[in-house]
Each structure stands twice: as C-alpha cells, then as structure tokens.
Design a protein around this motif. Structure first.
Motif, PDB file in Angstrom:
ATOM      1  N   UNK A 197     -27.873  -2.343  15.997  1.00  0.00           N
ATOM      2  CA  UNK A 197     -26.461  -2.380  15.318  1.00  0.00           C
ATOM      3  C   UNK A 197     -26.719  -2.936  13.964  1.00  0.00           C
ATOM      4  N   UNK A 198     -26.523  -2.130  12.933  1.00  0.00           N
ATOM      5  CA  UNK A 198     -26.968  -2.132  11.591  1.00  0.00           C
ATOM      6  C   UNK A 198     -26.127  -3.250  10.907  1.00  0.00           C
ATOM      7  N   UNK A 206     -33.830  -4.845  11.474  1.00  0.00           N
ATOM      8  CA  UNK A 206     -34.118  -3.300  12.170  1.00  0.00           C
ATOM      9  C   UNK A 206     -35.636  -2.996  12.574  1.00  0.00           C
ATOM     10  N   UNK A 207     -36.394  -3.518  11.653  1.00  0.00           N
ATOM     11  CA  UNK A 207     -37.890  -3.486  11.803  1.00  0.00           C
ATOM     12  C   UNK A 207     -38.317  -4.003  13.059  1.00  0.00           C
ATOM     13  N   UNK A 208     -37.680  -5.163  13.355  1.00  0.00           N
ATOM     14  CA  UNK A 208     -37.967  -6.056  14.809  1.00  0.00           C
ATOM     15  C   UNK A 208     -37.689  -5.064  15.885  1.00  0.00           C
ATOM     16  N   UNK A 244     -29.268   4.088  15.465  1.00  0.00           N
ATOM     17  CA  UNK A 244     -28.467   3.228  14.753  1.00  0.00           C
ATOM     18  C   UNK A 244     -27.196   3.466  15.066  1.00  0.00           C
ATOM     19  N   UNK A 245     -26.085   2.322  14.878  1.00  0.00           N
ATOM     20  CA  UNK A 245     -24.819   2.620  14.869  1.00  0.00           C
ATOM     21  C   UNK A 245     -24.158   2.962  13.517  1.00  0.00           C
ATOM     22  N   UNK A 246     -22.960   3.426  13.307  1.00  0.00           N
ATOM     23  CA  UNK A 246     -22.411   3.732  12.105  1.00  0.00           C
ATOM     24  C   UNK A 246     -20.960   3.056  12.378  1.00  0.00           C
ATOM     25  N   UNK A 247     -20.766   1.959  11.486  1.00  0.00           N
ATOM     26  CA  UNK A 247     -19.816   1.120  11.138  1.00  0.00           C
ATOM     27  C   UNK A 247     -19.620   0.718   9.883  1.00  0.00           C
ATOM     28  N   UNK A 248     -18.413   0.518   9.466  1.00  0.00           N
ATOM     29  CA  UNK A 248     -18.170  -0.065   8.322  1.00  0.00           C
ATOM     30  C   UNK A 248     -17.652  -1.645   8.461  1.00  0.00           C
ATOM     31  N   UNK A 300     -20.732  -6.971   7.865  1.00  0.00           N
ATOM     32  CA  UNK A 300     -21.629  -6.661   6.803  1.00  0.00           C
ATOM     33  C   UNK A 300     -22.401  -5.606   7.119  1.00  0.00           C
ATOM     34  N   UNK A 301     -21.993  -4.432   7.729  1.00  0.00           N
ATOM     35  CA  UNK A 301     -22.750  -3.304   8.318  1.00  0.00           C
ATOM     36  C   UNK A 301     -23.413  -2.624   7.200  1.00  0.00           C
TER      37      UNK A 301
END
Length: 380
Positions: free
Chosen positions: A11-12, A23-25, A40-44, A69-70
């Motif tokens: 979840x970005x 995200x690397x982890x 990965x998700x896509x959210x604002x 804060x995506x």
C-alpha cells in the motif's frame, strides 16, 4: 493440479523516511518468500478515516505521519523495475482507476512498464471508488459505464497498429488519436479486472486476462467464478484462459493474544466500513452509514471525524472483521486460504495488515509469521 501463484501487495504510502524504504522492504520480503508477483495499490488517499491515524490508535503513525499521503503507483513500479536486479517478480497495479485517469495514459503507462520489466507487467484495473474521484472533480454517477468505455478505448488503441484511431464515446472519444508504442515481443500487458457485481463480471468476461473479485468468502468466490466463465464463453472467449485471482489481507502475530489485540483495535474494526451494508446485515448489524450503503465504492472516510469514528467502532461485529481479513496463526490462515484454492483460485495476492497493530513493535514483529504464511502458501 499446479500450485498457487503468490503475489505480495504493498500500500503505497509515504513515510517520514520517504517512499522508498517501505516499498523496498515489502519487495525484498516477497523475494525472500518466493513470491511470483509484486503489486501496488492506486489511491490518492486512504480508505480509512484519517482522523484516527494517531499513535494512540496505531503504532505505524509514528513512522507514517499522514495516511492519506499515497505516492503515484506507476512511478514506484518504474523505480522497482529499474533498481531491483534481484529476482524476476511480475509487477502490477491492483488496481488502477478508470475514473480519474484517462485510459490512453493508463495504456501508455502499462506498456511502458511492460517494456521496462521485459514482459512482466500486469494492468490491474477497476471502476475506482467515490473517495478517489468525486473530491477531485470526477463525475461519479455511472462508474461502470465509464469503466466499460475505458476498456474499449484501451483495446482500440492497442489494436490500432499505430494507425490513427477515431471512436465515439460518451466519456473517452478518440479523434484521430495515435498509439505508436509497440507491444513487448508481440504481447501487450495482461489486463486483470476487479469485478464483483453482475455487470462488472460480464465486462471481465469480455476483456479480462485475470480477475480480482470483491468477495472475501470462499463459497461466493466459486459462484462468481462460474458466472465469470459463463460471461467469457458468451463473449466468444476461452473461459479457462482467465486467471482466477484474489486479494486477501492477513492479520497474524506471534501469539493468539497479539492477534486478538489487532482484531479488536480501532483501525482494523473501522476497516469494516468498507464492507457493504449487506455484509453487516449478514452478521446481525446495521452499517453505520445506512442499510443501503455500498461500502468502499461510496465511502469518503476523510469526512469522518474522530468522535464519529469511535462511535462506529463499538458497532462492528467481530465476526465481520474475521470475514473481511484472514485472521489467525500461520497454519490457520493457510487452511482458510486453501478453501479459495478449492473454489478455483489460482493466483493469490496477500497483504500484511500487521501495520495496523496499536503497538509499533508488535506491528514489526508480525512480519515473521506473515513470511511463514507466504512460504506455506507456495506449497498449496
């Protein structure tokens, strides 16, 4: 029967250390566990009330200051494609939005990633939700009609052979448009569609290479998969060519006490606001947003203040939490997910929801049993 393909979901959200460390982890966790794909998700913004993202409710708030804060998903996947030389996981978005993103731009992003990954990109796509559209000026009254037109537009551009394309559409008309990007070695990215209702399942049968359902119940999964295959057959396609997938979020820990703590935590219980009123009613409760509420499709959690959110917490049936998530020690979780395999699922994407534990130390500790789950799922 071939084993399950396993994906890892991220979840970005930006952290106080920037977007890359988290995200690397997760990416390295997927590699270490032998996962086949990374998503990965896509959210604002978040699907939880931001008013509740405080250290007194969730430990992760100490390192993630703003849960809304995506970061932009295609940019992050491009970073992963260019910077990670270990492993060969397929990269995908689960799922992007046909409301706020023009389908020509989505088609371009997916094909670009397909080239960067040497043919290992998947375009996950769906209608999106009200919270990611309406606050940003995107009309939300006909999300399925908009989705159908977006899919037709993407296919028209990909099938154009670089020639000019004109196409009438209420949402995405093309007027001598060109799409000159070529497929990677003759193949476009696969399209995996998030579809739950009858009309969306028919659209998935017509357009999808893979399918993400909305259900979190194994028996309903099997029924919807049959509906999807019927829709594919009706569209003149091979119904067995569509990959039956699913996204499940895991709540686990090192002990039953740790699991109970997260199941009963405020943030996890509030996650059930994303369930439709029919799911609440099945557990003998009324959804706080009303008996006709559609769940995540219509929720705008940023409008829910802290006191209102806390009043909702006490109304959540515990069994609904255990239905929405996969809950338990690693062996329990694998047994529950095996039921989906028995109902036809072939690609399982999982996310670690330990980040919602009230204690940051226990949130981090949940990674160990989570990795055990991933490794055991590979043997199903």
């Amino acid at each position: 029967m071939p084993g399950l393909r396993i994906g890892v979901m991220h979840n970005t959200i930006n952290s106080k250390y920037g977007p890359k460390p988290l995200i690397q982890a997760d990416y390295l966790t997927g590699l270490a566990a032998g996962a086949d794909s990374f998503w990965v998700a896509d959210h604002l913004n978040s699907v939880l009330p931001s008013s509740m993202w405080k250290p007194k409710y969730v430990g992760a708030a100490k390192i993630i200051p703003k849960m809304d804060a995506h970061v932009e998903p295609w940019t992050m996947l491009g970073y992963l494609a260019g910077h990670n030389k270990l492993g060969r996981m397929t990269l995908g978005v689960a799922v992007t939005d046909t409301g706020r993103r023009n389908p020509a731009v989505t088609a371009q992003a997916a094909v670009t990633l397909h080239h960067l990954t040497r043919g290992r990109a998947i375009l996950g796509i769906g209608t999106g939700e009200r919270e990611g559209n309406e606050p940003y000026g995107v009309e939300w009254s006909k999300p399925v009609a908009r989705f159908e037109e977006a899919m037709a537009t993407i296919r028209a551009l990909w099938d154009s052979g670089g020639e000019l394309v004109s196409r009438e559409s209420a949402y995405f008309p093309l007027h001598n448009a060109t799409f000159a990007l070529t497929p990677y070695k003759g193949k476009w990215p696969e399209i995996w569609i998030a579809a739950h209702g009858p009309r969306m399942i028919r659209a998935a049968g017509r357009y999808a290479d893979g399918w993400f359902p909305g259900t979190t119940r194994a028996s309903e999964y099997g029924k919807q998969l049959n509906d999807l295959r019927t829709a594919a057959s009706d569209a003149g396609r091979d119904p067995m060519a569509i990959t039956p997938a699913g996204i499940r979020f895991i709540l686990t820990g090192r002990s039953q006490d740790e699991i109970d703590e997260i199941v009963d935590s405020e943030l996890v219980r509030l996650f059930t606001l994303n369930s439709p009123a029919t799911d609440w009613a099945r557990h003998g409760a009324e959804h706080p947003m009303g008996a006709d509420f559609k769940g995540v499709q219509d929720l705008v959690p940023q409008l829910i203040d802290e006191q209102t959110a806390l009043s909702f917490v006490s109304k959540v049936p515990r069994e609904l939490v255990k239905e929405l998530f996969v809950v338990g020690m690693p062996d329990d979780i694998v047994d529950q997910l095996a039921e989906f395999r028995d109902n036809g699922l072939r690609c399982l994407v999982v996310g670690n929801m330990g980040a919602l534990h009230p204690k940051l130390s226990k949130s981090a500790a949940a990674t160990t049993p989570y990795v055990k789950v991933l490794r055991r799922l590979k043997k199903l």
